[in-house]
Design a protein around this motif. Structure first.
Motif, short mmCIF file in Angstrom:
data_model
loop_
_atom_site.label_atom_id
_atom_site.label_comp_id
_atom_site.label_asym_id
_atom_site.label_seq_id
_atom_site.Cartn_x
_atom_site.Cartn_y
_atom_site.Cartn_z
N GLY A 32 0.80 -1.22 0.00
CA GLY A 32 0.00 0.00 0.00
C GLY A 32 0.82 1.27 0.00
N ARG A 33 1.88 1.30 0.80
CA ARG A 33 2.72 2.50 0.88
C ARG A 33 3.37 2.81 -0.47
N GLU A 34 3.86 1.77 -1.13
CA GLU A 34 4.50 1.96 -2.43
C GLU A 34 3.48 2.45 -3.46
N ALA A 35 2.25 1.92 -3.40
CA ALA A 35 1.20 2.35 -4.34
C ALA A 35 0.90 3.84 -4.15
N ILE A 36 0.77 4.27 -2.90
CA ILE A 36 0.49 5.68 -2.63
C ILE A 36 1.66 6.55 -3.06
N SER A 37 2.89 6.06 -2.83
CA SER A 37 4.08 6.82 -3.23
C SER A 37 4.09 7.07 -4.74
N LYS A 38 3.78 6.00 -5.52
CA LYS A 38 3.75 6.16 -6.99
C LYS A 38 2.60 7.06 -7.42
N PHE A 39 1.50 6.97 -6.71
CA PHE A 39 0.34 7.82 -6.99
C PHE A 39 0.72 9.30 -6.83
N LEU A 40 1.46 9.61 -5.78
CA LEU A 40 1.90 10.99 -5.55
C LEU A 40 2.96 11.40 -6.58
N ASP A 41 3.88 10.47 -6.92
CA ASP A 41 4.91 10.76 -7.93
C ASP A 41 4.26 11.10 -9.27
N MET A 42 3.24 10.35 -9.62
CA MET A 42 2.53 10.55 -10.89
C MET A 42 1.94 11.95 -10.95
N GLN A 43 1.34 12.38 -9.85
CA GLN A 43 0.74 13.72 -9.84
C GLN A 43 1.81 14.81 -9.90
#
Length: 616
Positions: A325-336
Motif C-alpha cells: 500500500g505504501r508503495e502504491a500511494i508513493s507512486k500515486f503521488l509521484d505521478m501527480q
C-alpha cells in the motif's frame, strides 16, 4: 501533390506540438498561421493538419470546426474526416458526416464505404450496416473487394452471420482479409470452435492479423492456455507476431501465472528491438505483477520513456495485488508531481492498495480527493473499495453508514464486501441481516449462500446453516470448486479440491503425508473454522481440509523442483486460514519461498511469515 517549403515548416511545427492540456490552444495558433500564410489552400498542409487533429480525442472537435469552414470539400477530405472519427471514441460522427456528404452531393469513391463500415462495426450498428450495404450496391461498388470485405466484417461483428456468410460465399476467391473478417466476428462473439474451424480451413498462408484475431479471441474468452498454444504455433509458422499478438500473449501469461513464458516473450521483444509502446508496457508490467515479480514490473516501468496514465496505473495496480500500500500511494503521488492526471481506474487501484494493507485514513483521503481535486465522481467500484477498506479494518458500523449515505444505489458487490467483513470479524447479527438482503438481491451467486452458512455456523445456529445450504441446492446454485495451478517447464498443472485426476496423484498424496507429519511435528493442528461442511463430523472435515487444491499444488511443487526453488501457485478462490497457515509452515520447514496468488491478491511466504501480515 506538390509539397512547398512552407509545408515543410508547417509540418515541423506540428511534429513539435505535444499532446496535453494546451494542445487545442497550440492548434489554434498554427491554424492562425495557416490562414495568414495561405496554407489552408495547400492540400498537403490541410491534410496533415486535420489528420493531426483527428489523432486525439481532445482536438478532434477542432478538426470538425476547421472542416466546416470549407465551402466545397472534395471527396478526399470527406473520407479523411469519416476515417478519423471511425477510429475515435465517437464513431457515430462518421455516419453523421456521411449524411452531410450525401446532402452536399459530394461524390463517393472506393474508400468511402470501408471507413463507414468500420464505424458501424465499432458501434455494432446492424441497421446502419444494412443501409450502407444498399448504398454500396446502388453506387456500383458491389464487386469492390474492400467494400465487400468491410461488409463481411461489419455483419460478422454485429452477429449477423447469415448475411456475412452469404457475402463471403459469393466471392469467387476470398482473400485473407475476407477470411479474417469472418473469423473476427466469430471470435468476438465467443464462438471460438467455429472461429478455429474457419482458421484451419484458410487455403492461403495466414497473416499476422489471422493469428492475432484468434489469439485475442481466446484471451477474451478466458481460454488462455489455448491462446498461448496458438501463439507458439504462430511462431513455428514463421509469422512475425505484431504488438497486438504479443500483448495478448502476455495477457494470457498474466492470467495463467506463466512467468517463464512471459519472460521469454519479453526477451523476444528486446531481441527483435520491438518498440515497447504504452500498451506493451502496460501488459508487461501487469504480467510481471500477476506472476509475483514486482521488481521486474518496476524495471519495465523505469525503462518506458513516455509514461501515460495507463502505465502508472498498471504499476500501482501491481503494488495493490501484492499488498504494498505504501508503495502504491508513493507512486500515486509521484505521478501527480509529474503532471499526470489520474483517471478513475487509477483511483480504484490506489483504493484497493489501501484496503489490502489497512491504510484506512489514507484511503479516505484518496477517495475524497477524487471529486474535490479531479472532478471525478466516484463510481460503484470506488464505493465498493471504500466498503471493503472499512470492513476489512473492522469498522463495520462505519461501512454500513457509508453504504446508507452513498449517492449510488448499492449493488450486490457492495453488500457482499460488507458480508465478507462480517464473517472475518465474526459479527453474526449484522452478517445475518445483510445476508438475507444479499440472497434476495443475488439468488444465483453461490458465494452469498456460503458466507451466510458460515456466519450461521459461527453462531452455532446449525439449523439455519443447514437451511441456507438446502436453499442453495434448491436454487440450483453450485459452489465454485477450489482450483489451483502450478506452471513447471512450460506446462500448467491443475488441481481441484479432492481431485484424483492428475496422472501422479498417488505420488502426490504420499508426499503430502510426509509433509503433514513434518507439519504436525512443528505444532500444526488443522483449522476447521473456515470449512463449509458444518454438518459433517470433525474427522471428515479434517480429511477434506487436507485435500484443498493449493496443498496438492504446493506438494507437487516440492516434488518437482530443486531445493531452494521458489514455488508459484495460483488459486481461483480466497485462500482459507488453514492453507495460509500450512503454507507459512512449509516455507519455514522446507526453506522455500512460496508465492501464491489467490482470487484478489498475492501472498509471499518466506521463513514462516506472509507478506500480507495475516491481513487478507
Amino acid at each position: 501533390m506538390a509539397v512547398t517549403s512552407s509545408s515543410f515548416a508547417f509540418e515541423h511545427n506540428l511534429s513539435c506540438l505535444q499532446k496535453g492540456s494546451k494542445e487545442v490552444e497550440q492548434l489554434k495558433q498554427i491554424h492562425a498561421r495557416m490562414l495568414k500564410s495561405g496554407l489552408l489552400q495547400d492540400p498537403y498542409a490541410i491534410t496533415k493538419f486535420l489528420s493531426f487533429c483527428l489523432s486525439s480525442t481532445s482536438s478532434s472537435y477542432y478538426a470538425l470546426h476547421v472542416f466546416q469552414g470549407f465551402d466545397r470539400p472534395d471527396t478526399f477530405l470527406w473520407n479523411l474526416m469519416i476515417r478519423g472519427f471511425s477510429c475515435s471514441d465517437q464513431p457515430q460522427r462518421s455516419l453523421l458526416l456521411y449524411y452531410r456528404m450525401l446532402c452536399s452531393s459530394a461524390p463517393h469513391n472506393a474508400y468511402t464505404f470501408p471507413f463507414l463500415l468500420k464505424a458501424c462495426s465499432n458501434l455494432s450498428a446492424l441497421e446502419e450496416t444494412k443501409q450502407i450495404h444498399a448504398h454500396v450496391t446502388k453506387f456500383g461498388y458491389g464487386d469492390d473487394v474492400y467494400a465487400v470485405n468491410s461488409l463481411i466484417n461489419s455483419y460478422a461483428v454485429t452477429g449477423n452471420f447469415n448475411l456475412a456468410h452469404l457475402l463471403f460465399d459469393r466471392i469467387k476467391e476470398p482473400d485473407v482479409v475476407s477470411w479474417n473478417s469472418l473469423i473476427k466476428g466469430y471470435a468476438k462473439s465467443g464462438n471460438m470452435d467455429i472461429a478455429l474451424t474457419l482458421f484451419r480451413r484458410m487455403p492461403e498462408k495466414k497473416n499476422a492479423i489471422s493469428w492475432t484475431t484468434m489469439i485475442s479471441g481466446y484471451v477474451q474468452a478466458g481460454m488462455n492456455k489455448e491462446a498461448l498454444q496458438l501463439f507458439h504455433e504462430m511462431q513455428n509458422s514463421d509469422v512475425e507476431p505484431d504488438n497486438v499478438s504479443l500483448a495478448n500473449a502476455l495477457s494470457a501469461c498474466a492470467q495463467l501465472g506463466a512467468l517463464q513464458q512471459g519472460k521469454w516473450i519479453h526477451s523476444y521483444v528486446n531481441q527483435r528491438r520491438i518498440i515497447i509502446d504504452s500498451v506493451l508496457a502496460c501488459v508487461l508490467i501487469d504480467m510481471y505483477a500477476k506472476c509475483g515479480e514486482m521488481e521486474e514490473a518496476l524495471a519495465v516501468f523505469k525503462n518506458v520513456n513516455r509514461k501515460p496514465v495507463q502505465v502508472w496505473t498498471a504499476l500501482i495496480s501491481g503494488y495493490a495485488y501484492h499488498g504494498h500500500g505504501r508503495e502504491a500511494i508513493s507512486k500515486f503521488l509521484d505521478m501527480q508531481r509529474m503532471g499526470i492526471k489520474p483517471n478513475a481506474i487509477t483511483f480504484t487501484a490506489v483504493l484497493t492498495a489501501c484496503s489490502y494493507t489497512g491504510l484506512v485514513e489514507e484511503g479516505k483521503s484518496v477517495f475524497y480527493t477524487m471529486e474535490r481535486e479531479y472532478n471525478l465522481k466516484p463510481t460503484i467500484e470506488h464505493c465498493g473499495c471504500m466498503v471493503d477498506l472499512l470492513g476489512r479494518a473492522g469498522l463495520l458500523d462505519e461501512a454500513k453508514r457509508f453504504i446508507q449515505k452513498m449517492p449510488l444505489k448499492p449493488n450486490a458487490v457492495i453488500w457482499g464486501a460488507l458480508l465478507k467483513a462480517c464473517q472475518i470479524h465474526k459479527n453474526i447479527e449484522l452478517g445475518e441481516e445483510i445476508g438475507e438482503v444479499l440472497i434476495t438481491m443475488d439468488p444465483y451467486h453461490g458465494g452469498r449462500y456460503v458466507h451466510m452458512a458460515n456466519i450461521h455456523a459461527m453462531g452455532k445456529k446449525w439449523d439455519k446453516a443447514a437451511e441456507t445450504r438446502r436453499l442453495m441446492k434448491e436454487q440450483g446454485v453450485a459452489k465454485v470448486p477450489g482450483c489451483s495451478t502450478i506452471s513447471l517447464e512450460g506446462t500448467t498443472h491443475e488441481f481441484l479440491a479432492g481431485d484424483r485426476s492428475h496422472a501422479e496423484i498417488e505420488e502426490i498424496r504420499n508426499k503430502w503425508r510426509t509433509v503433514r507429519r513434518k507439519l504436525e511435528e512443528n505444532g500444526y493442528v488443522p483449522e476447521l473454522e473456515d470449512t463449509l461442511l458444518h454438518l459433517v463430523d470433525d474427522e471428515e472435515r479434517e480429511a477434506i481440509v487436507h485435500q484443498h487444491s493449493e496443498k496438492l499444488a504446493i506438494t507437487y511443487g516440492l516434488m518437482k523442483t530443486k531445493p531452494g526453488t521458489t514455488i508459484r501457485i495460483m488459486k481461483n478462490l480466497r485462500v482459507c486460514k488453514d492453507c495460509h497457515r500450512v503454507t507459512k509452515l512449509i516455507s519455514k520447514i522446507y526453506k522455500r519461498d512460496i508465492v501464491m496468488r489467490d482470487r484478489t491478491r498475492f501472498h509471499h511466504f518466506r521463513d514462516g511469515k506472509c507478506s500480507c501480515g495475516d491481513y487478507w
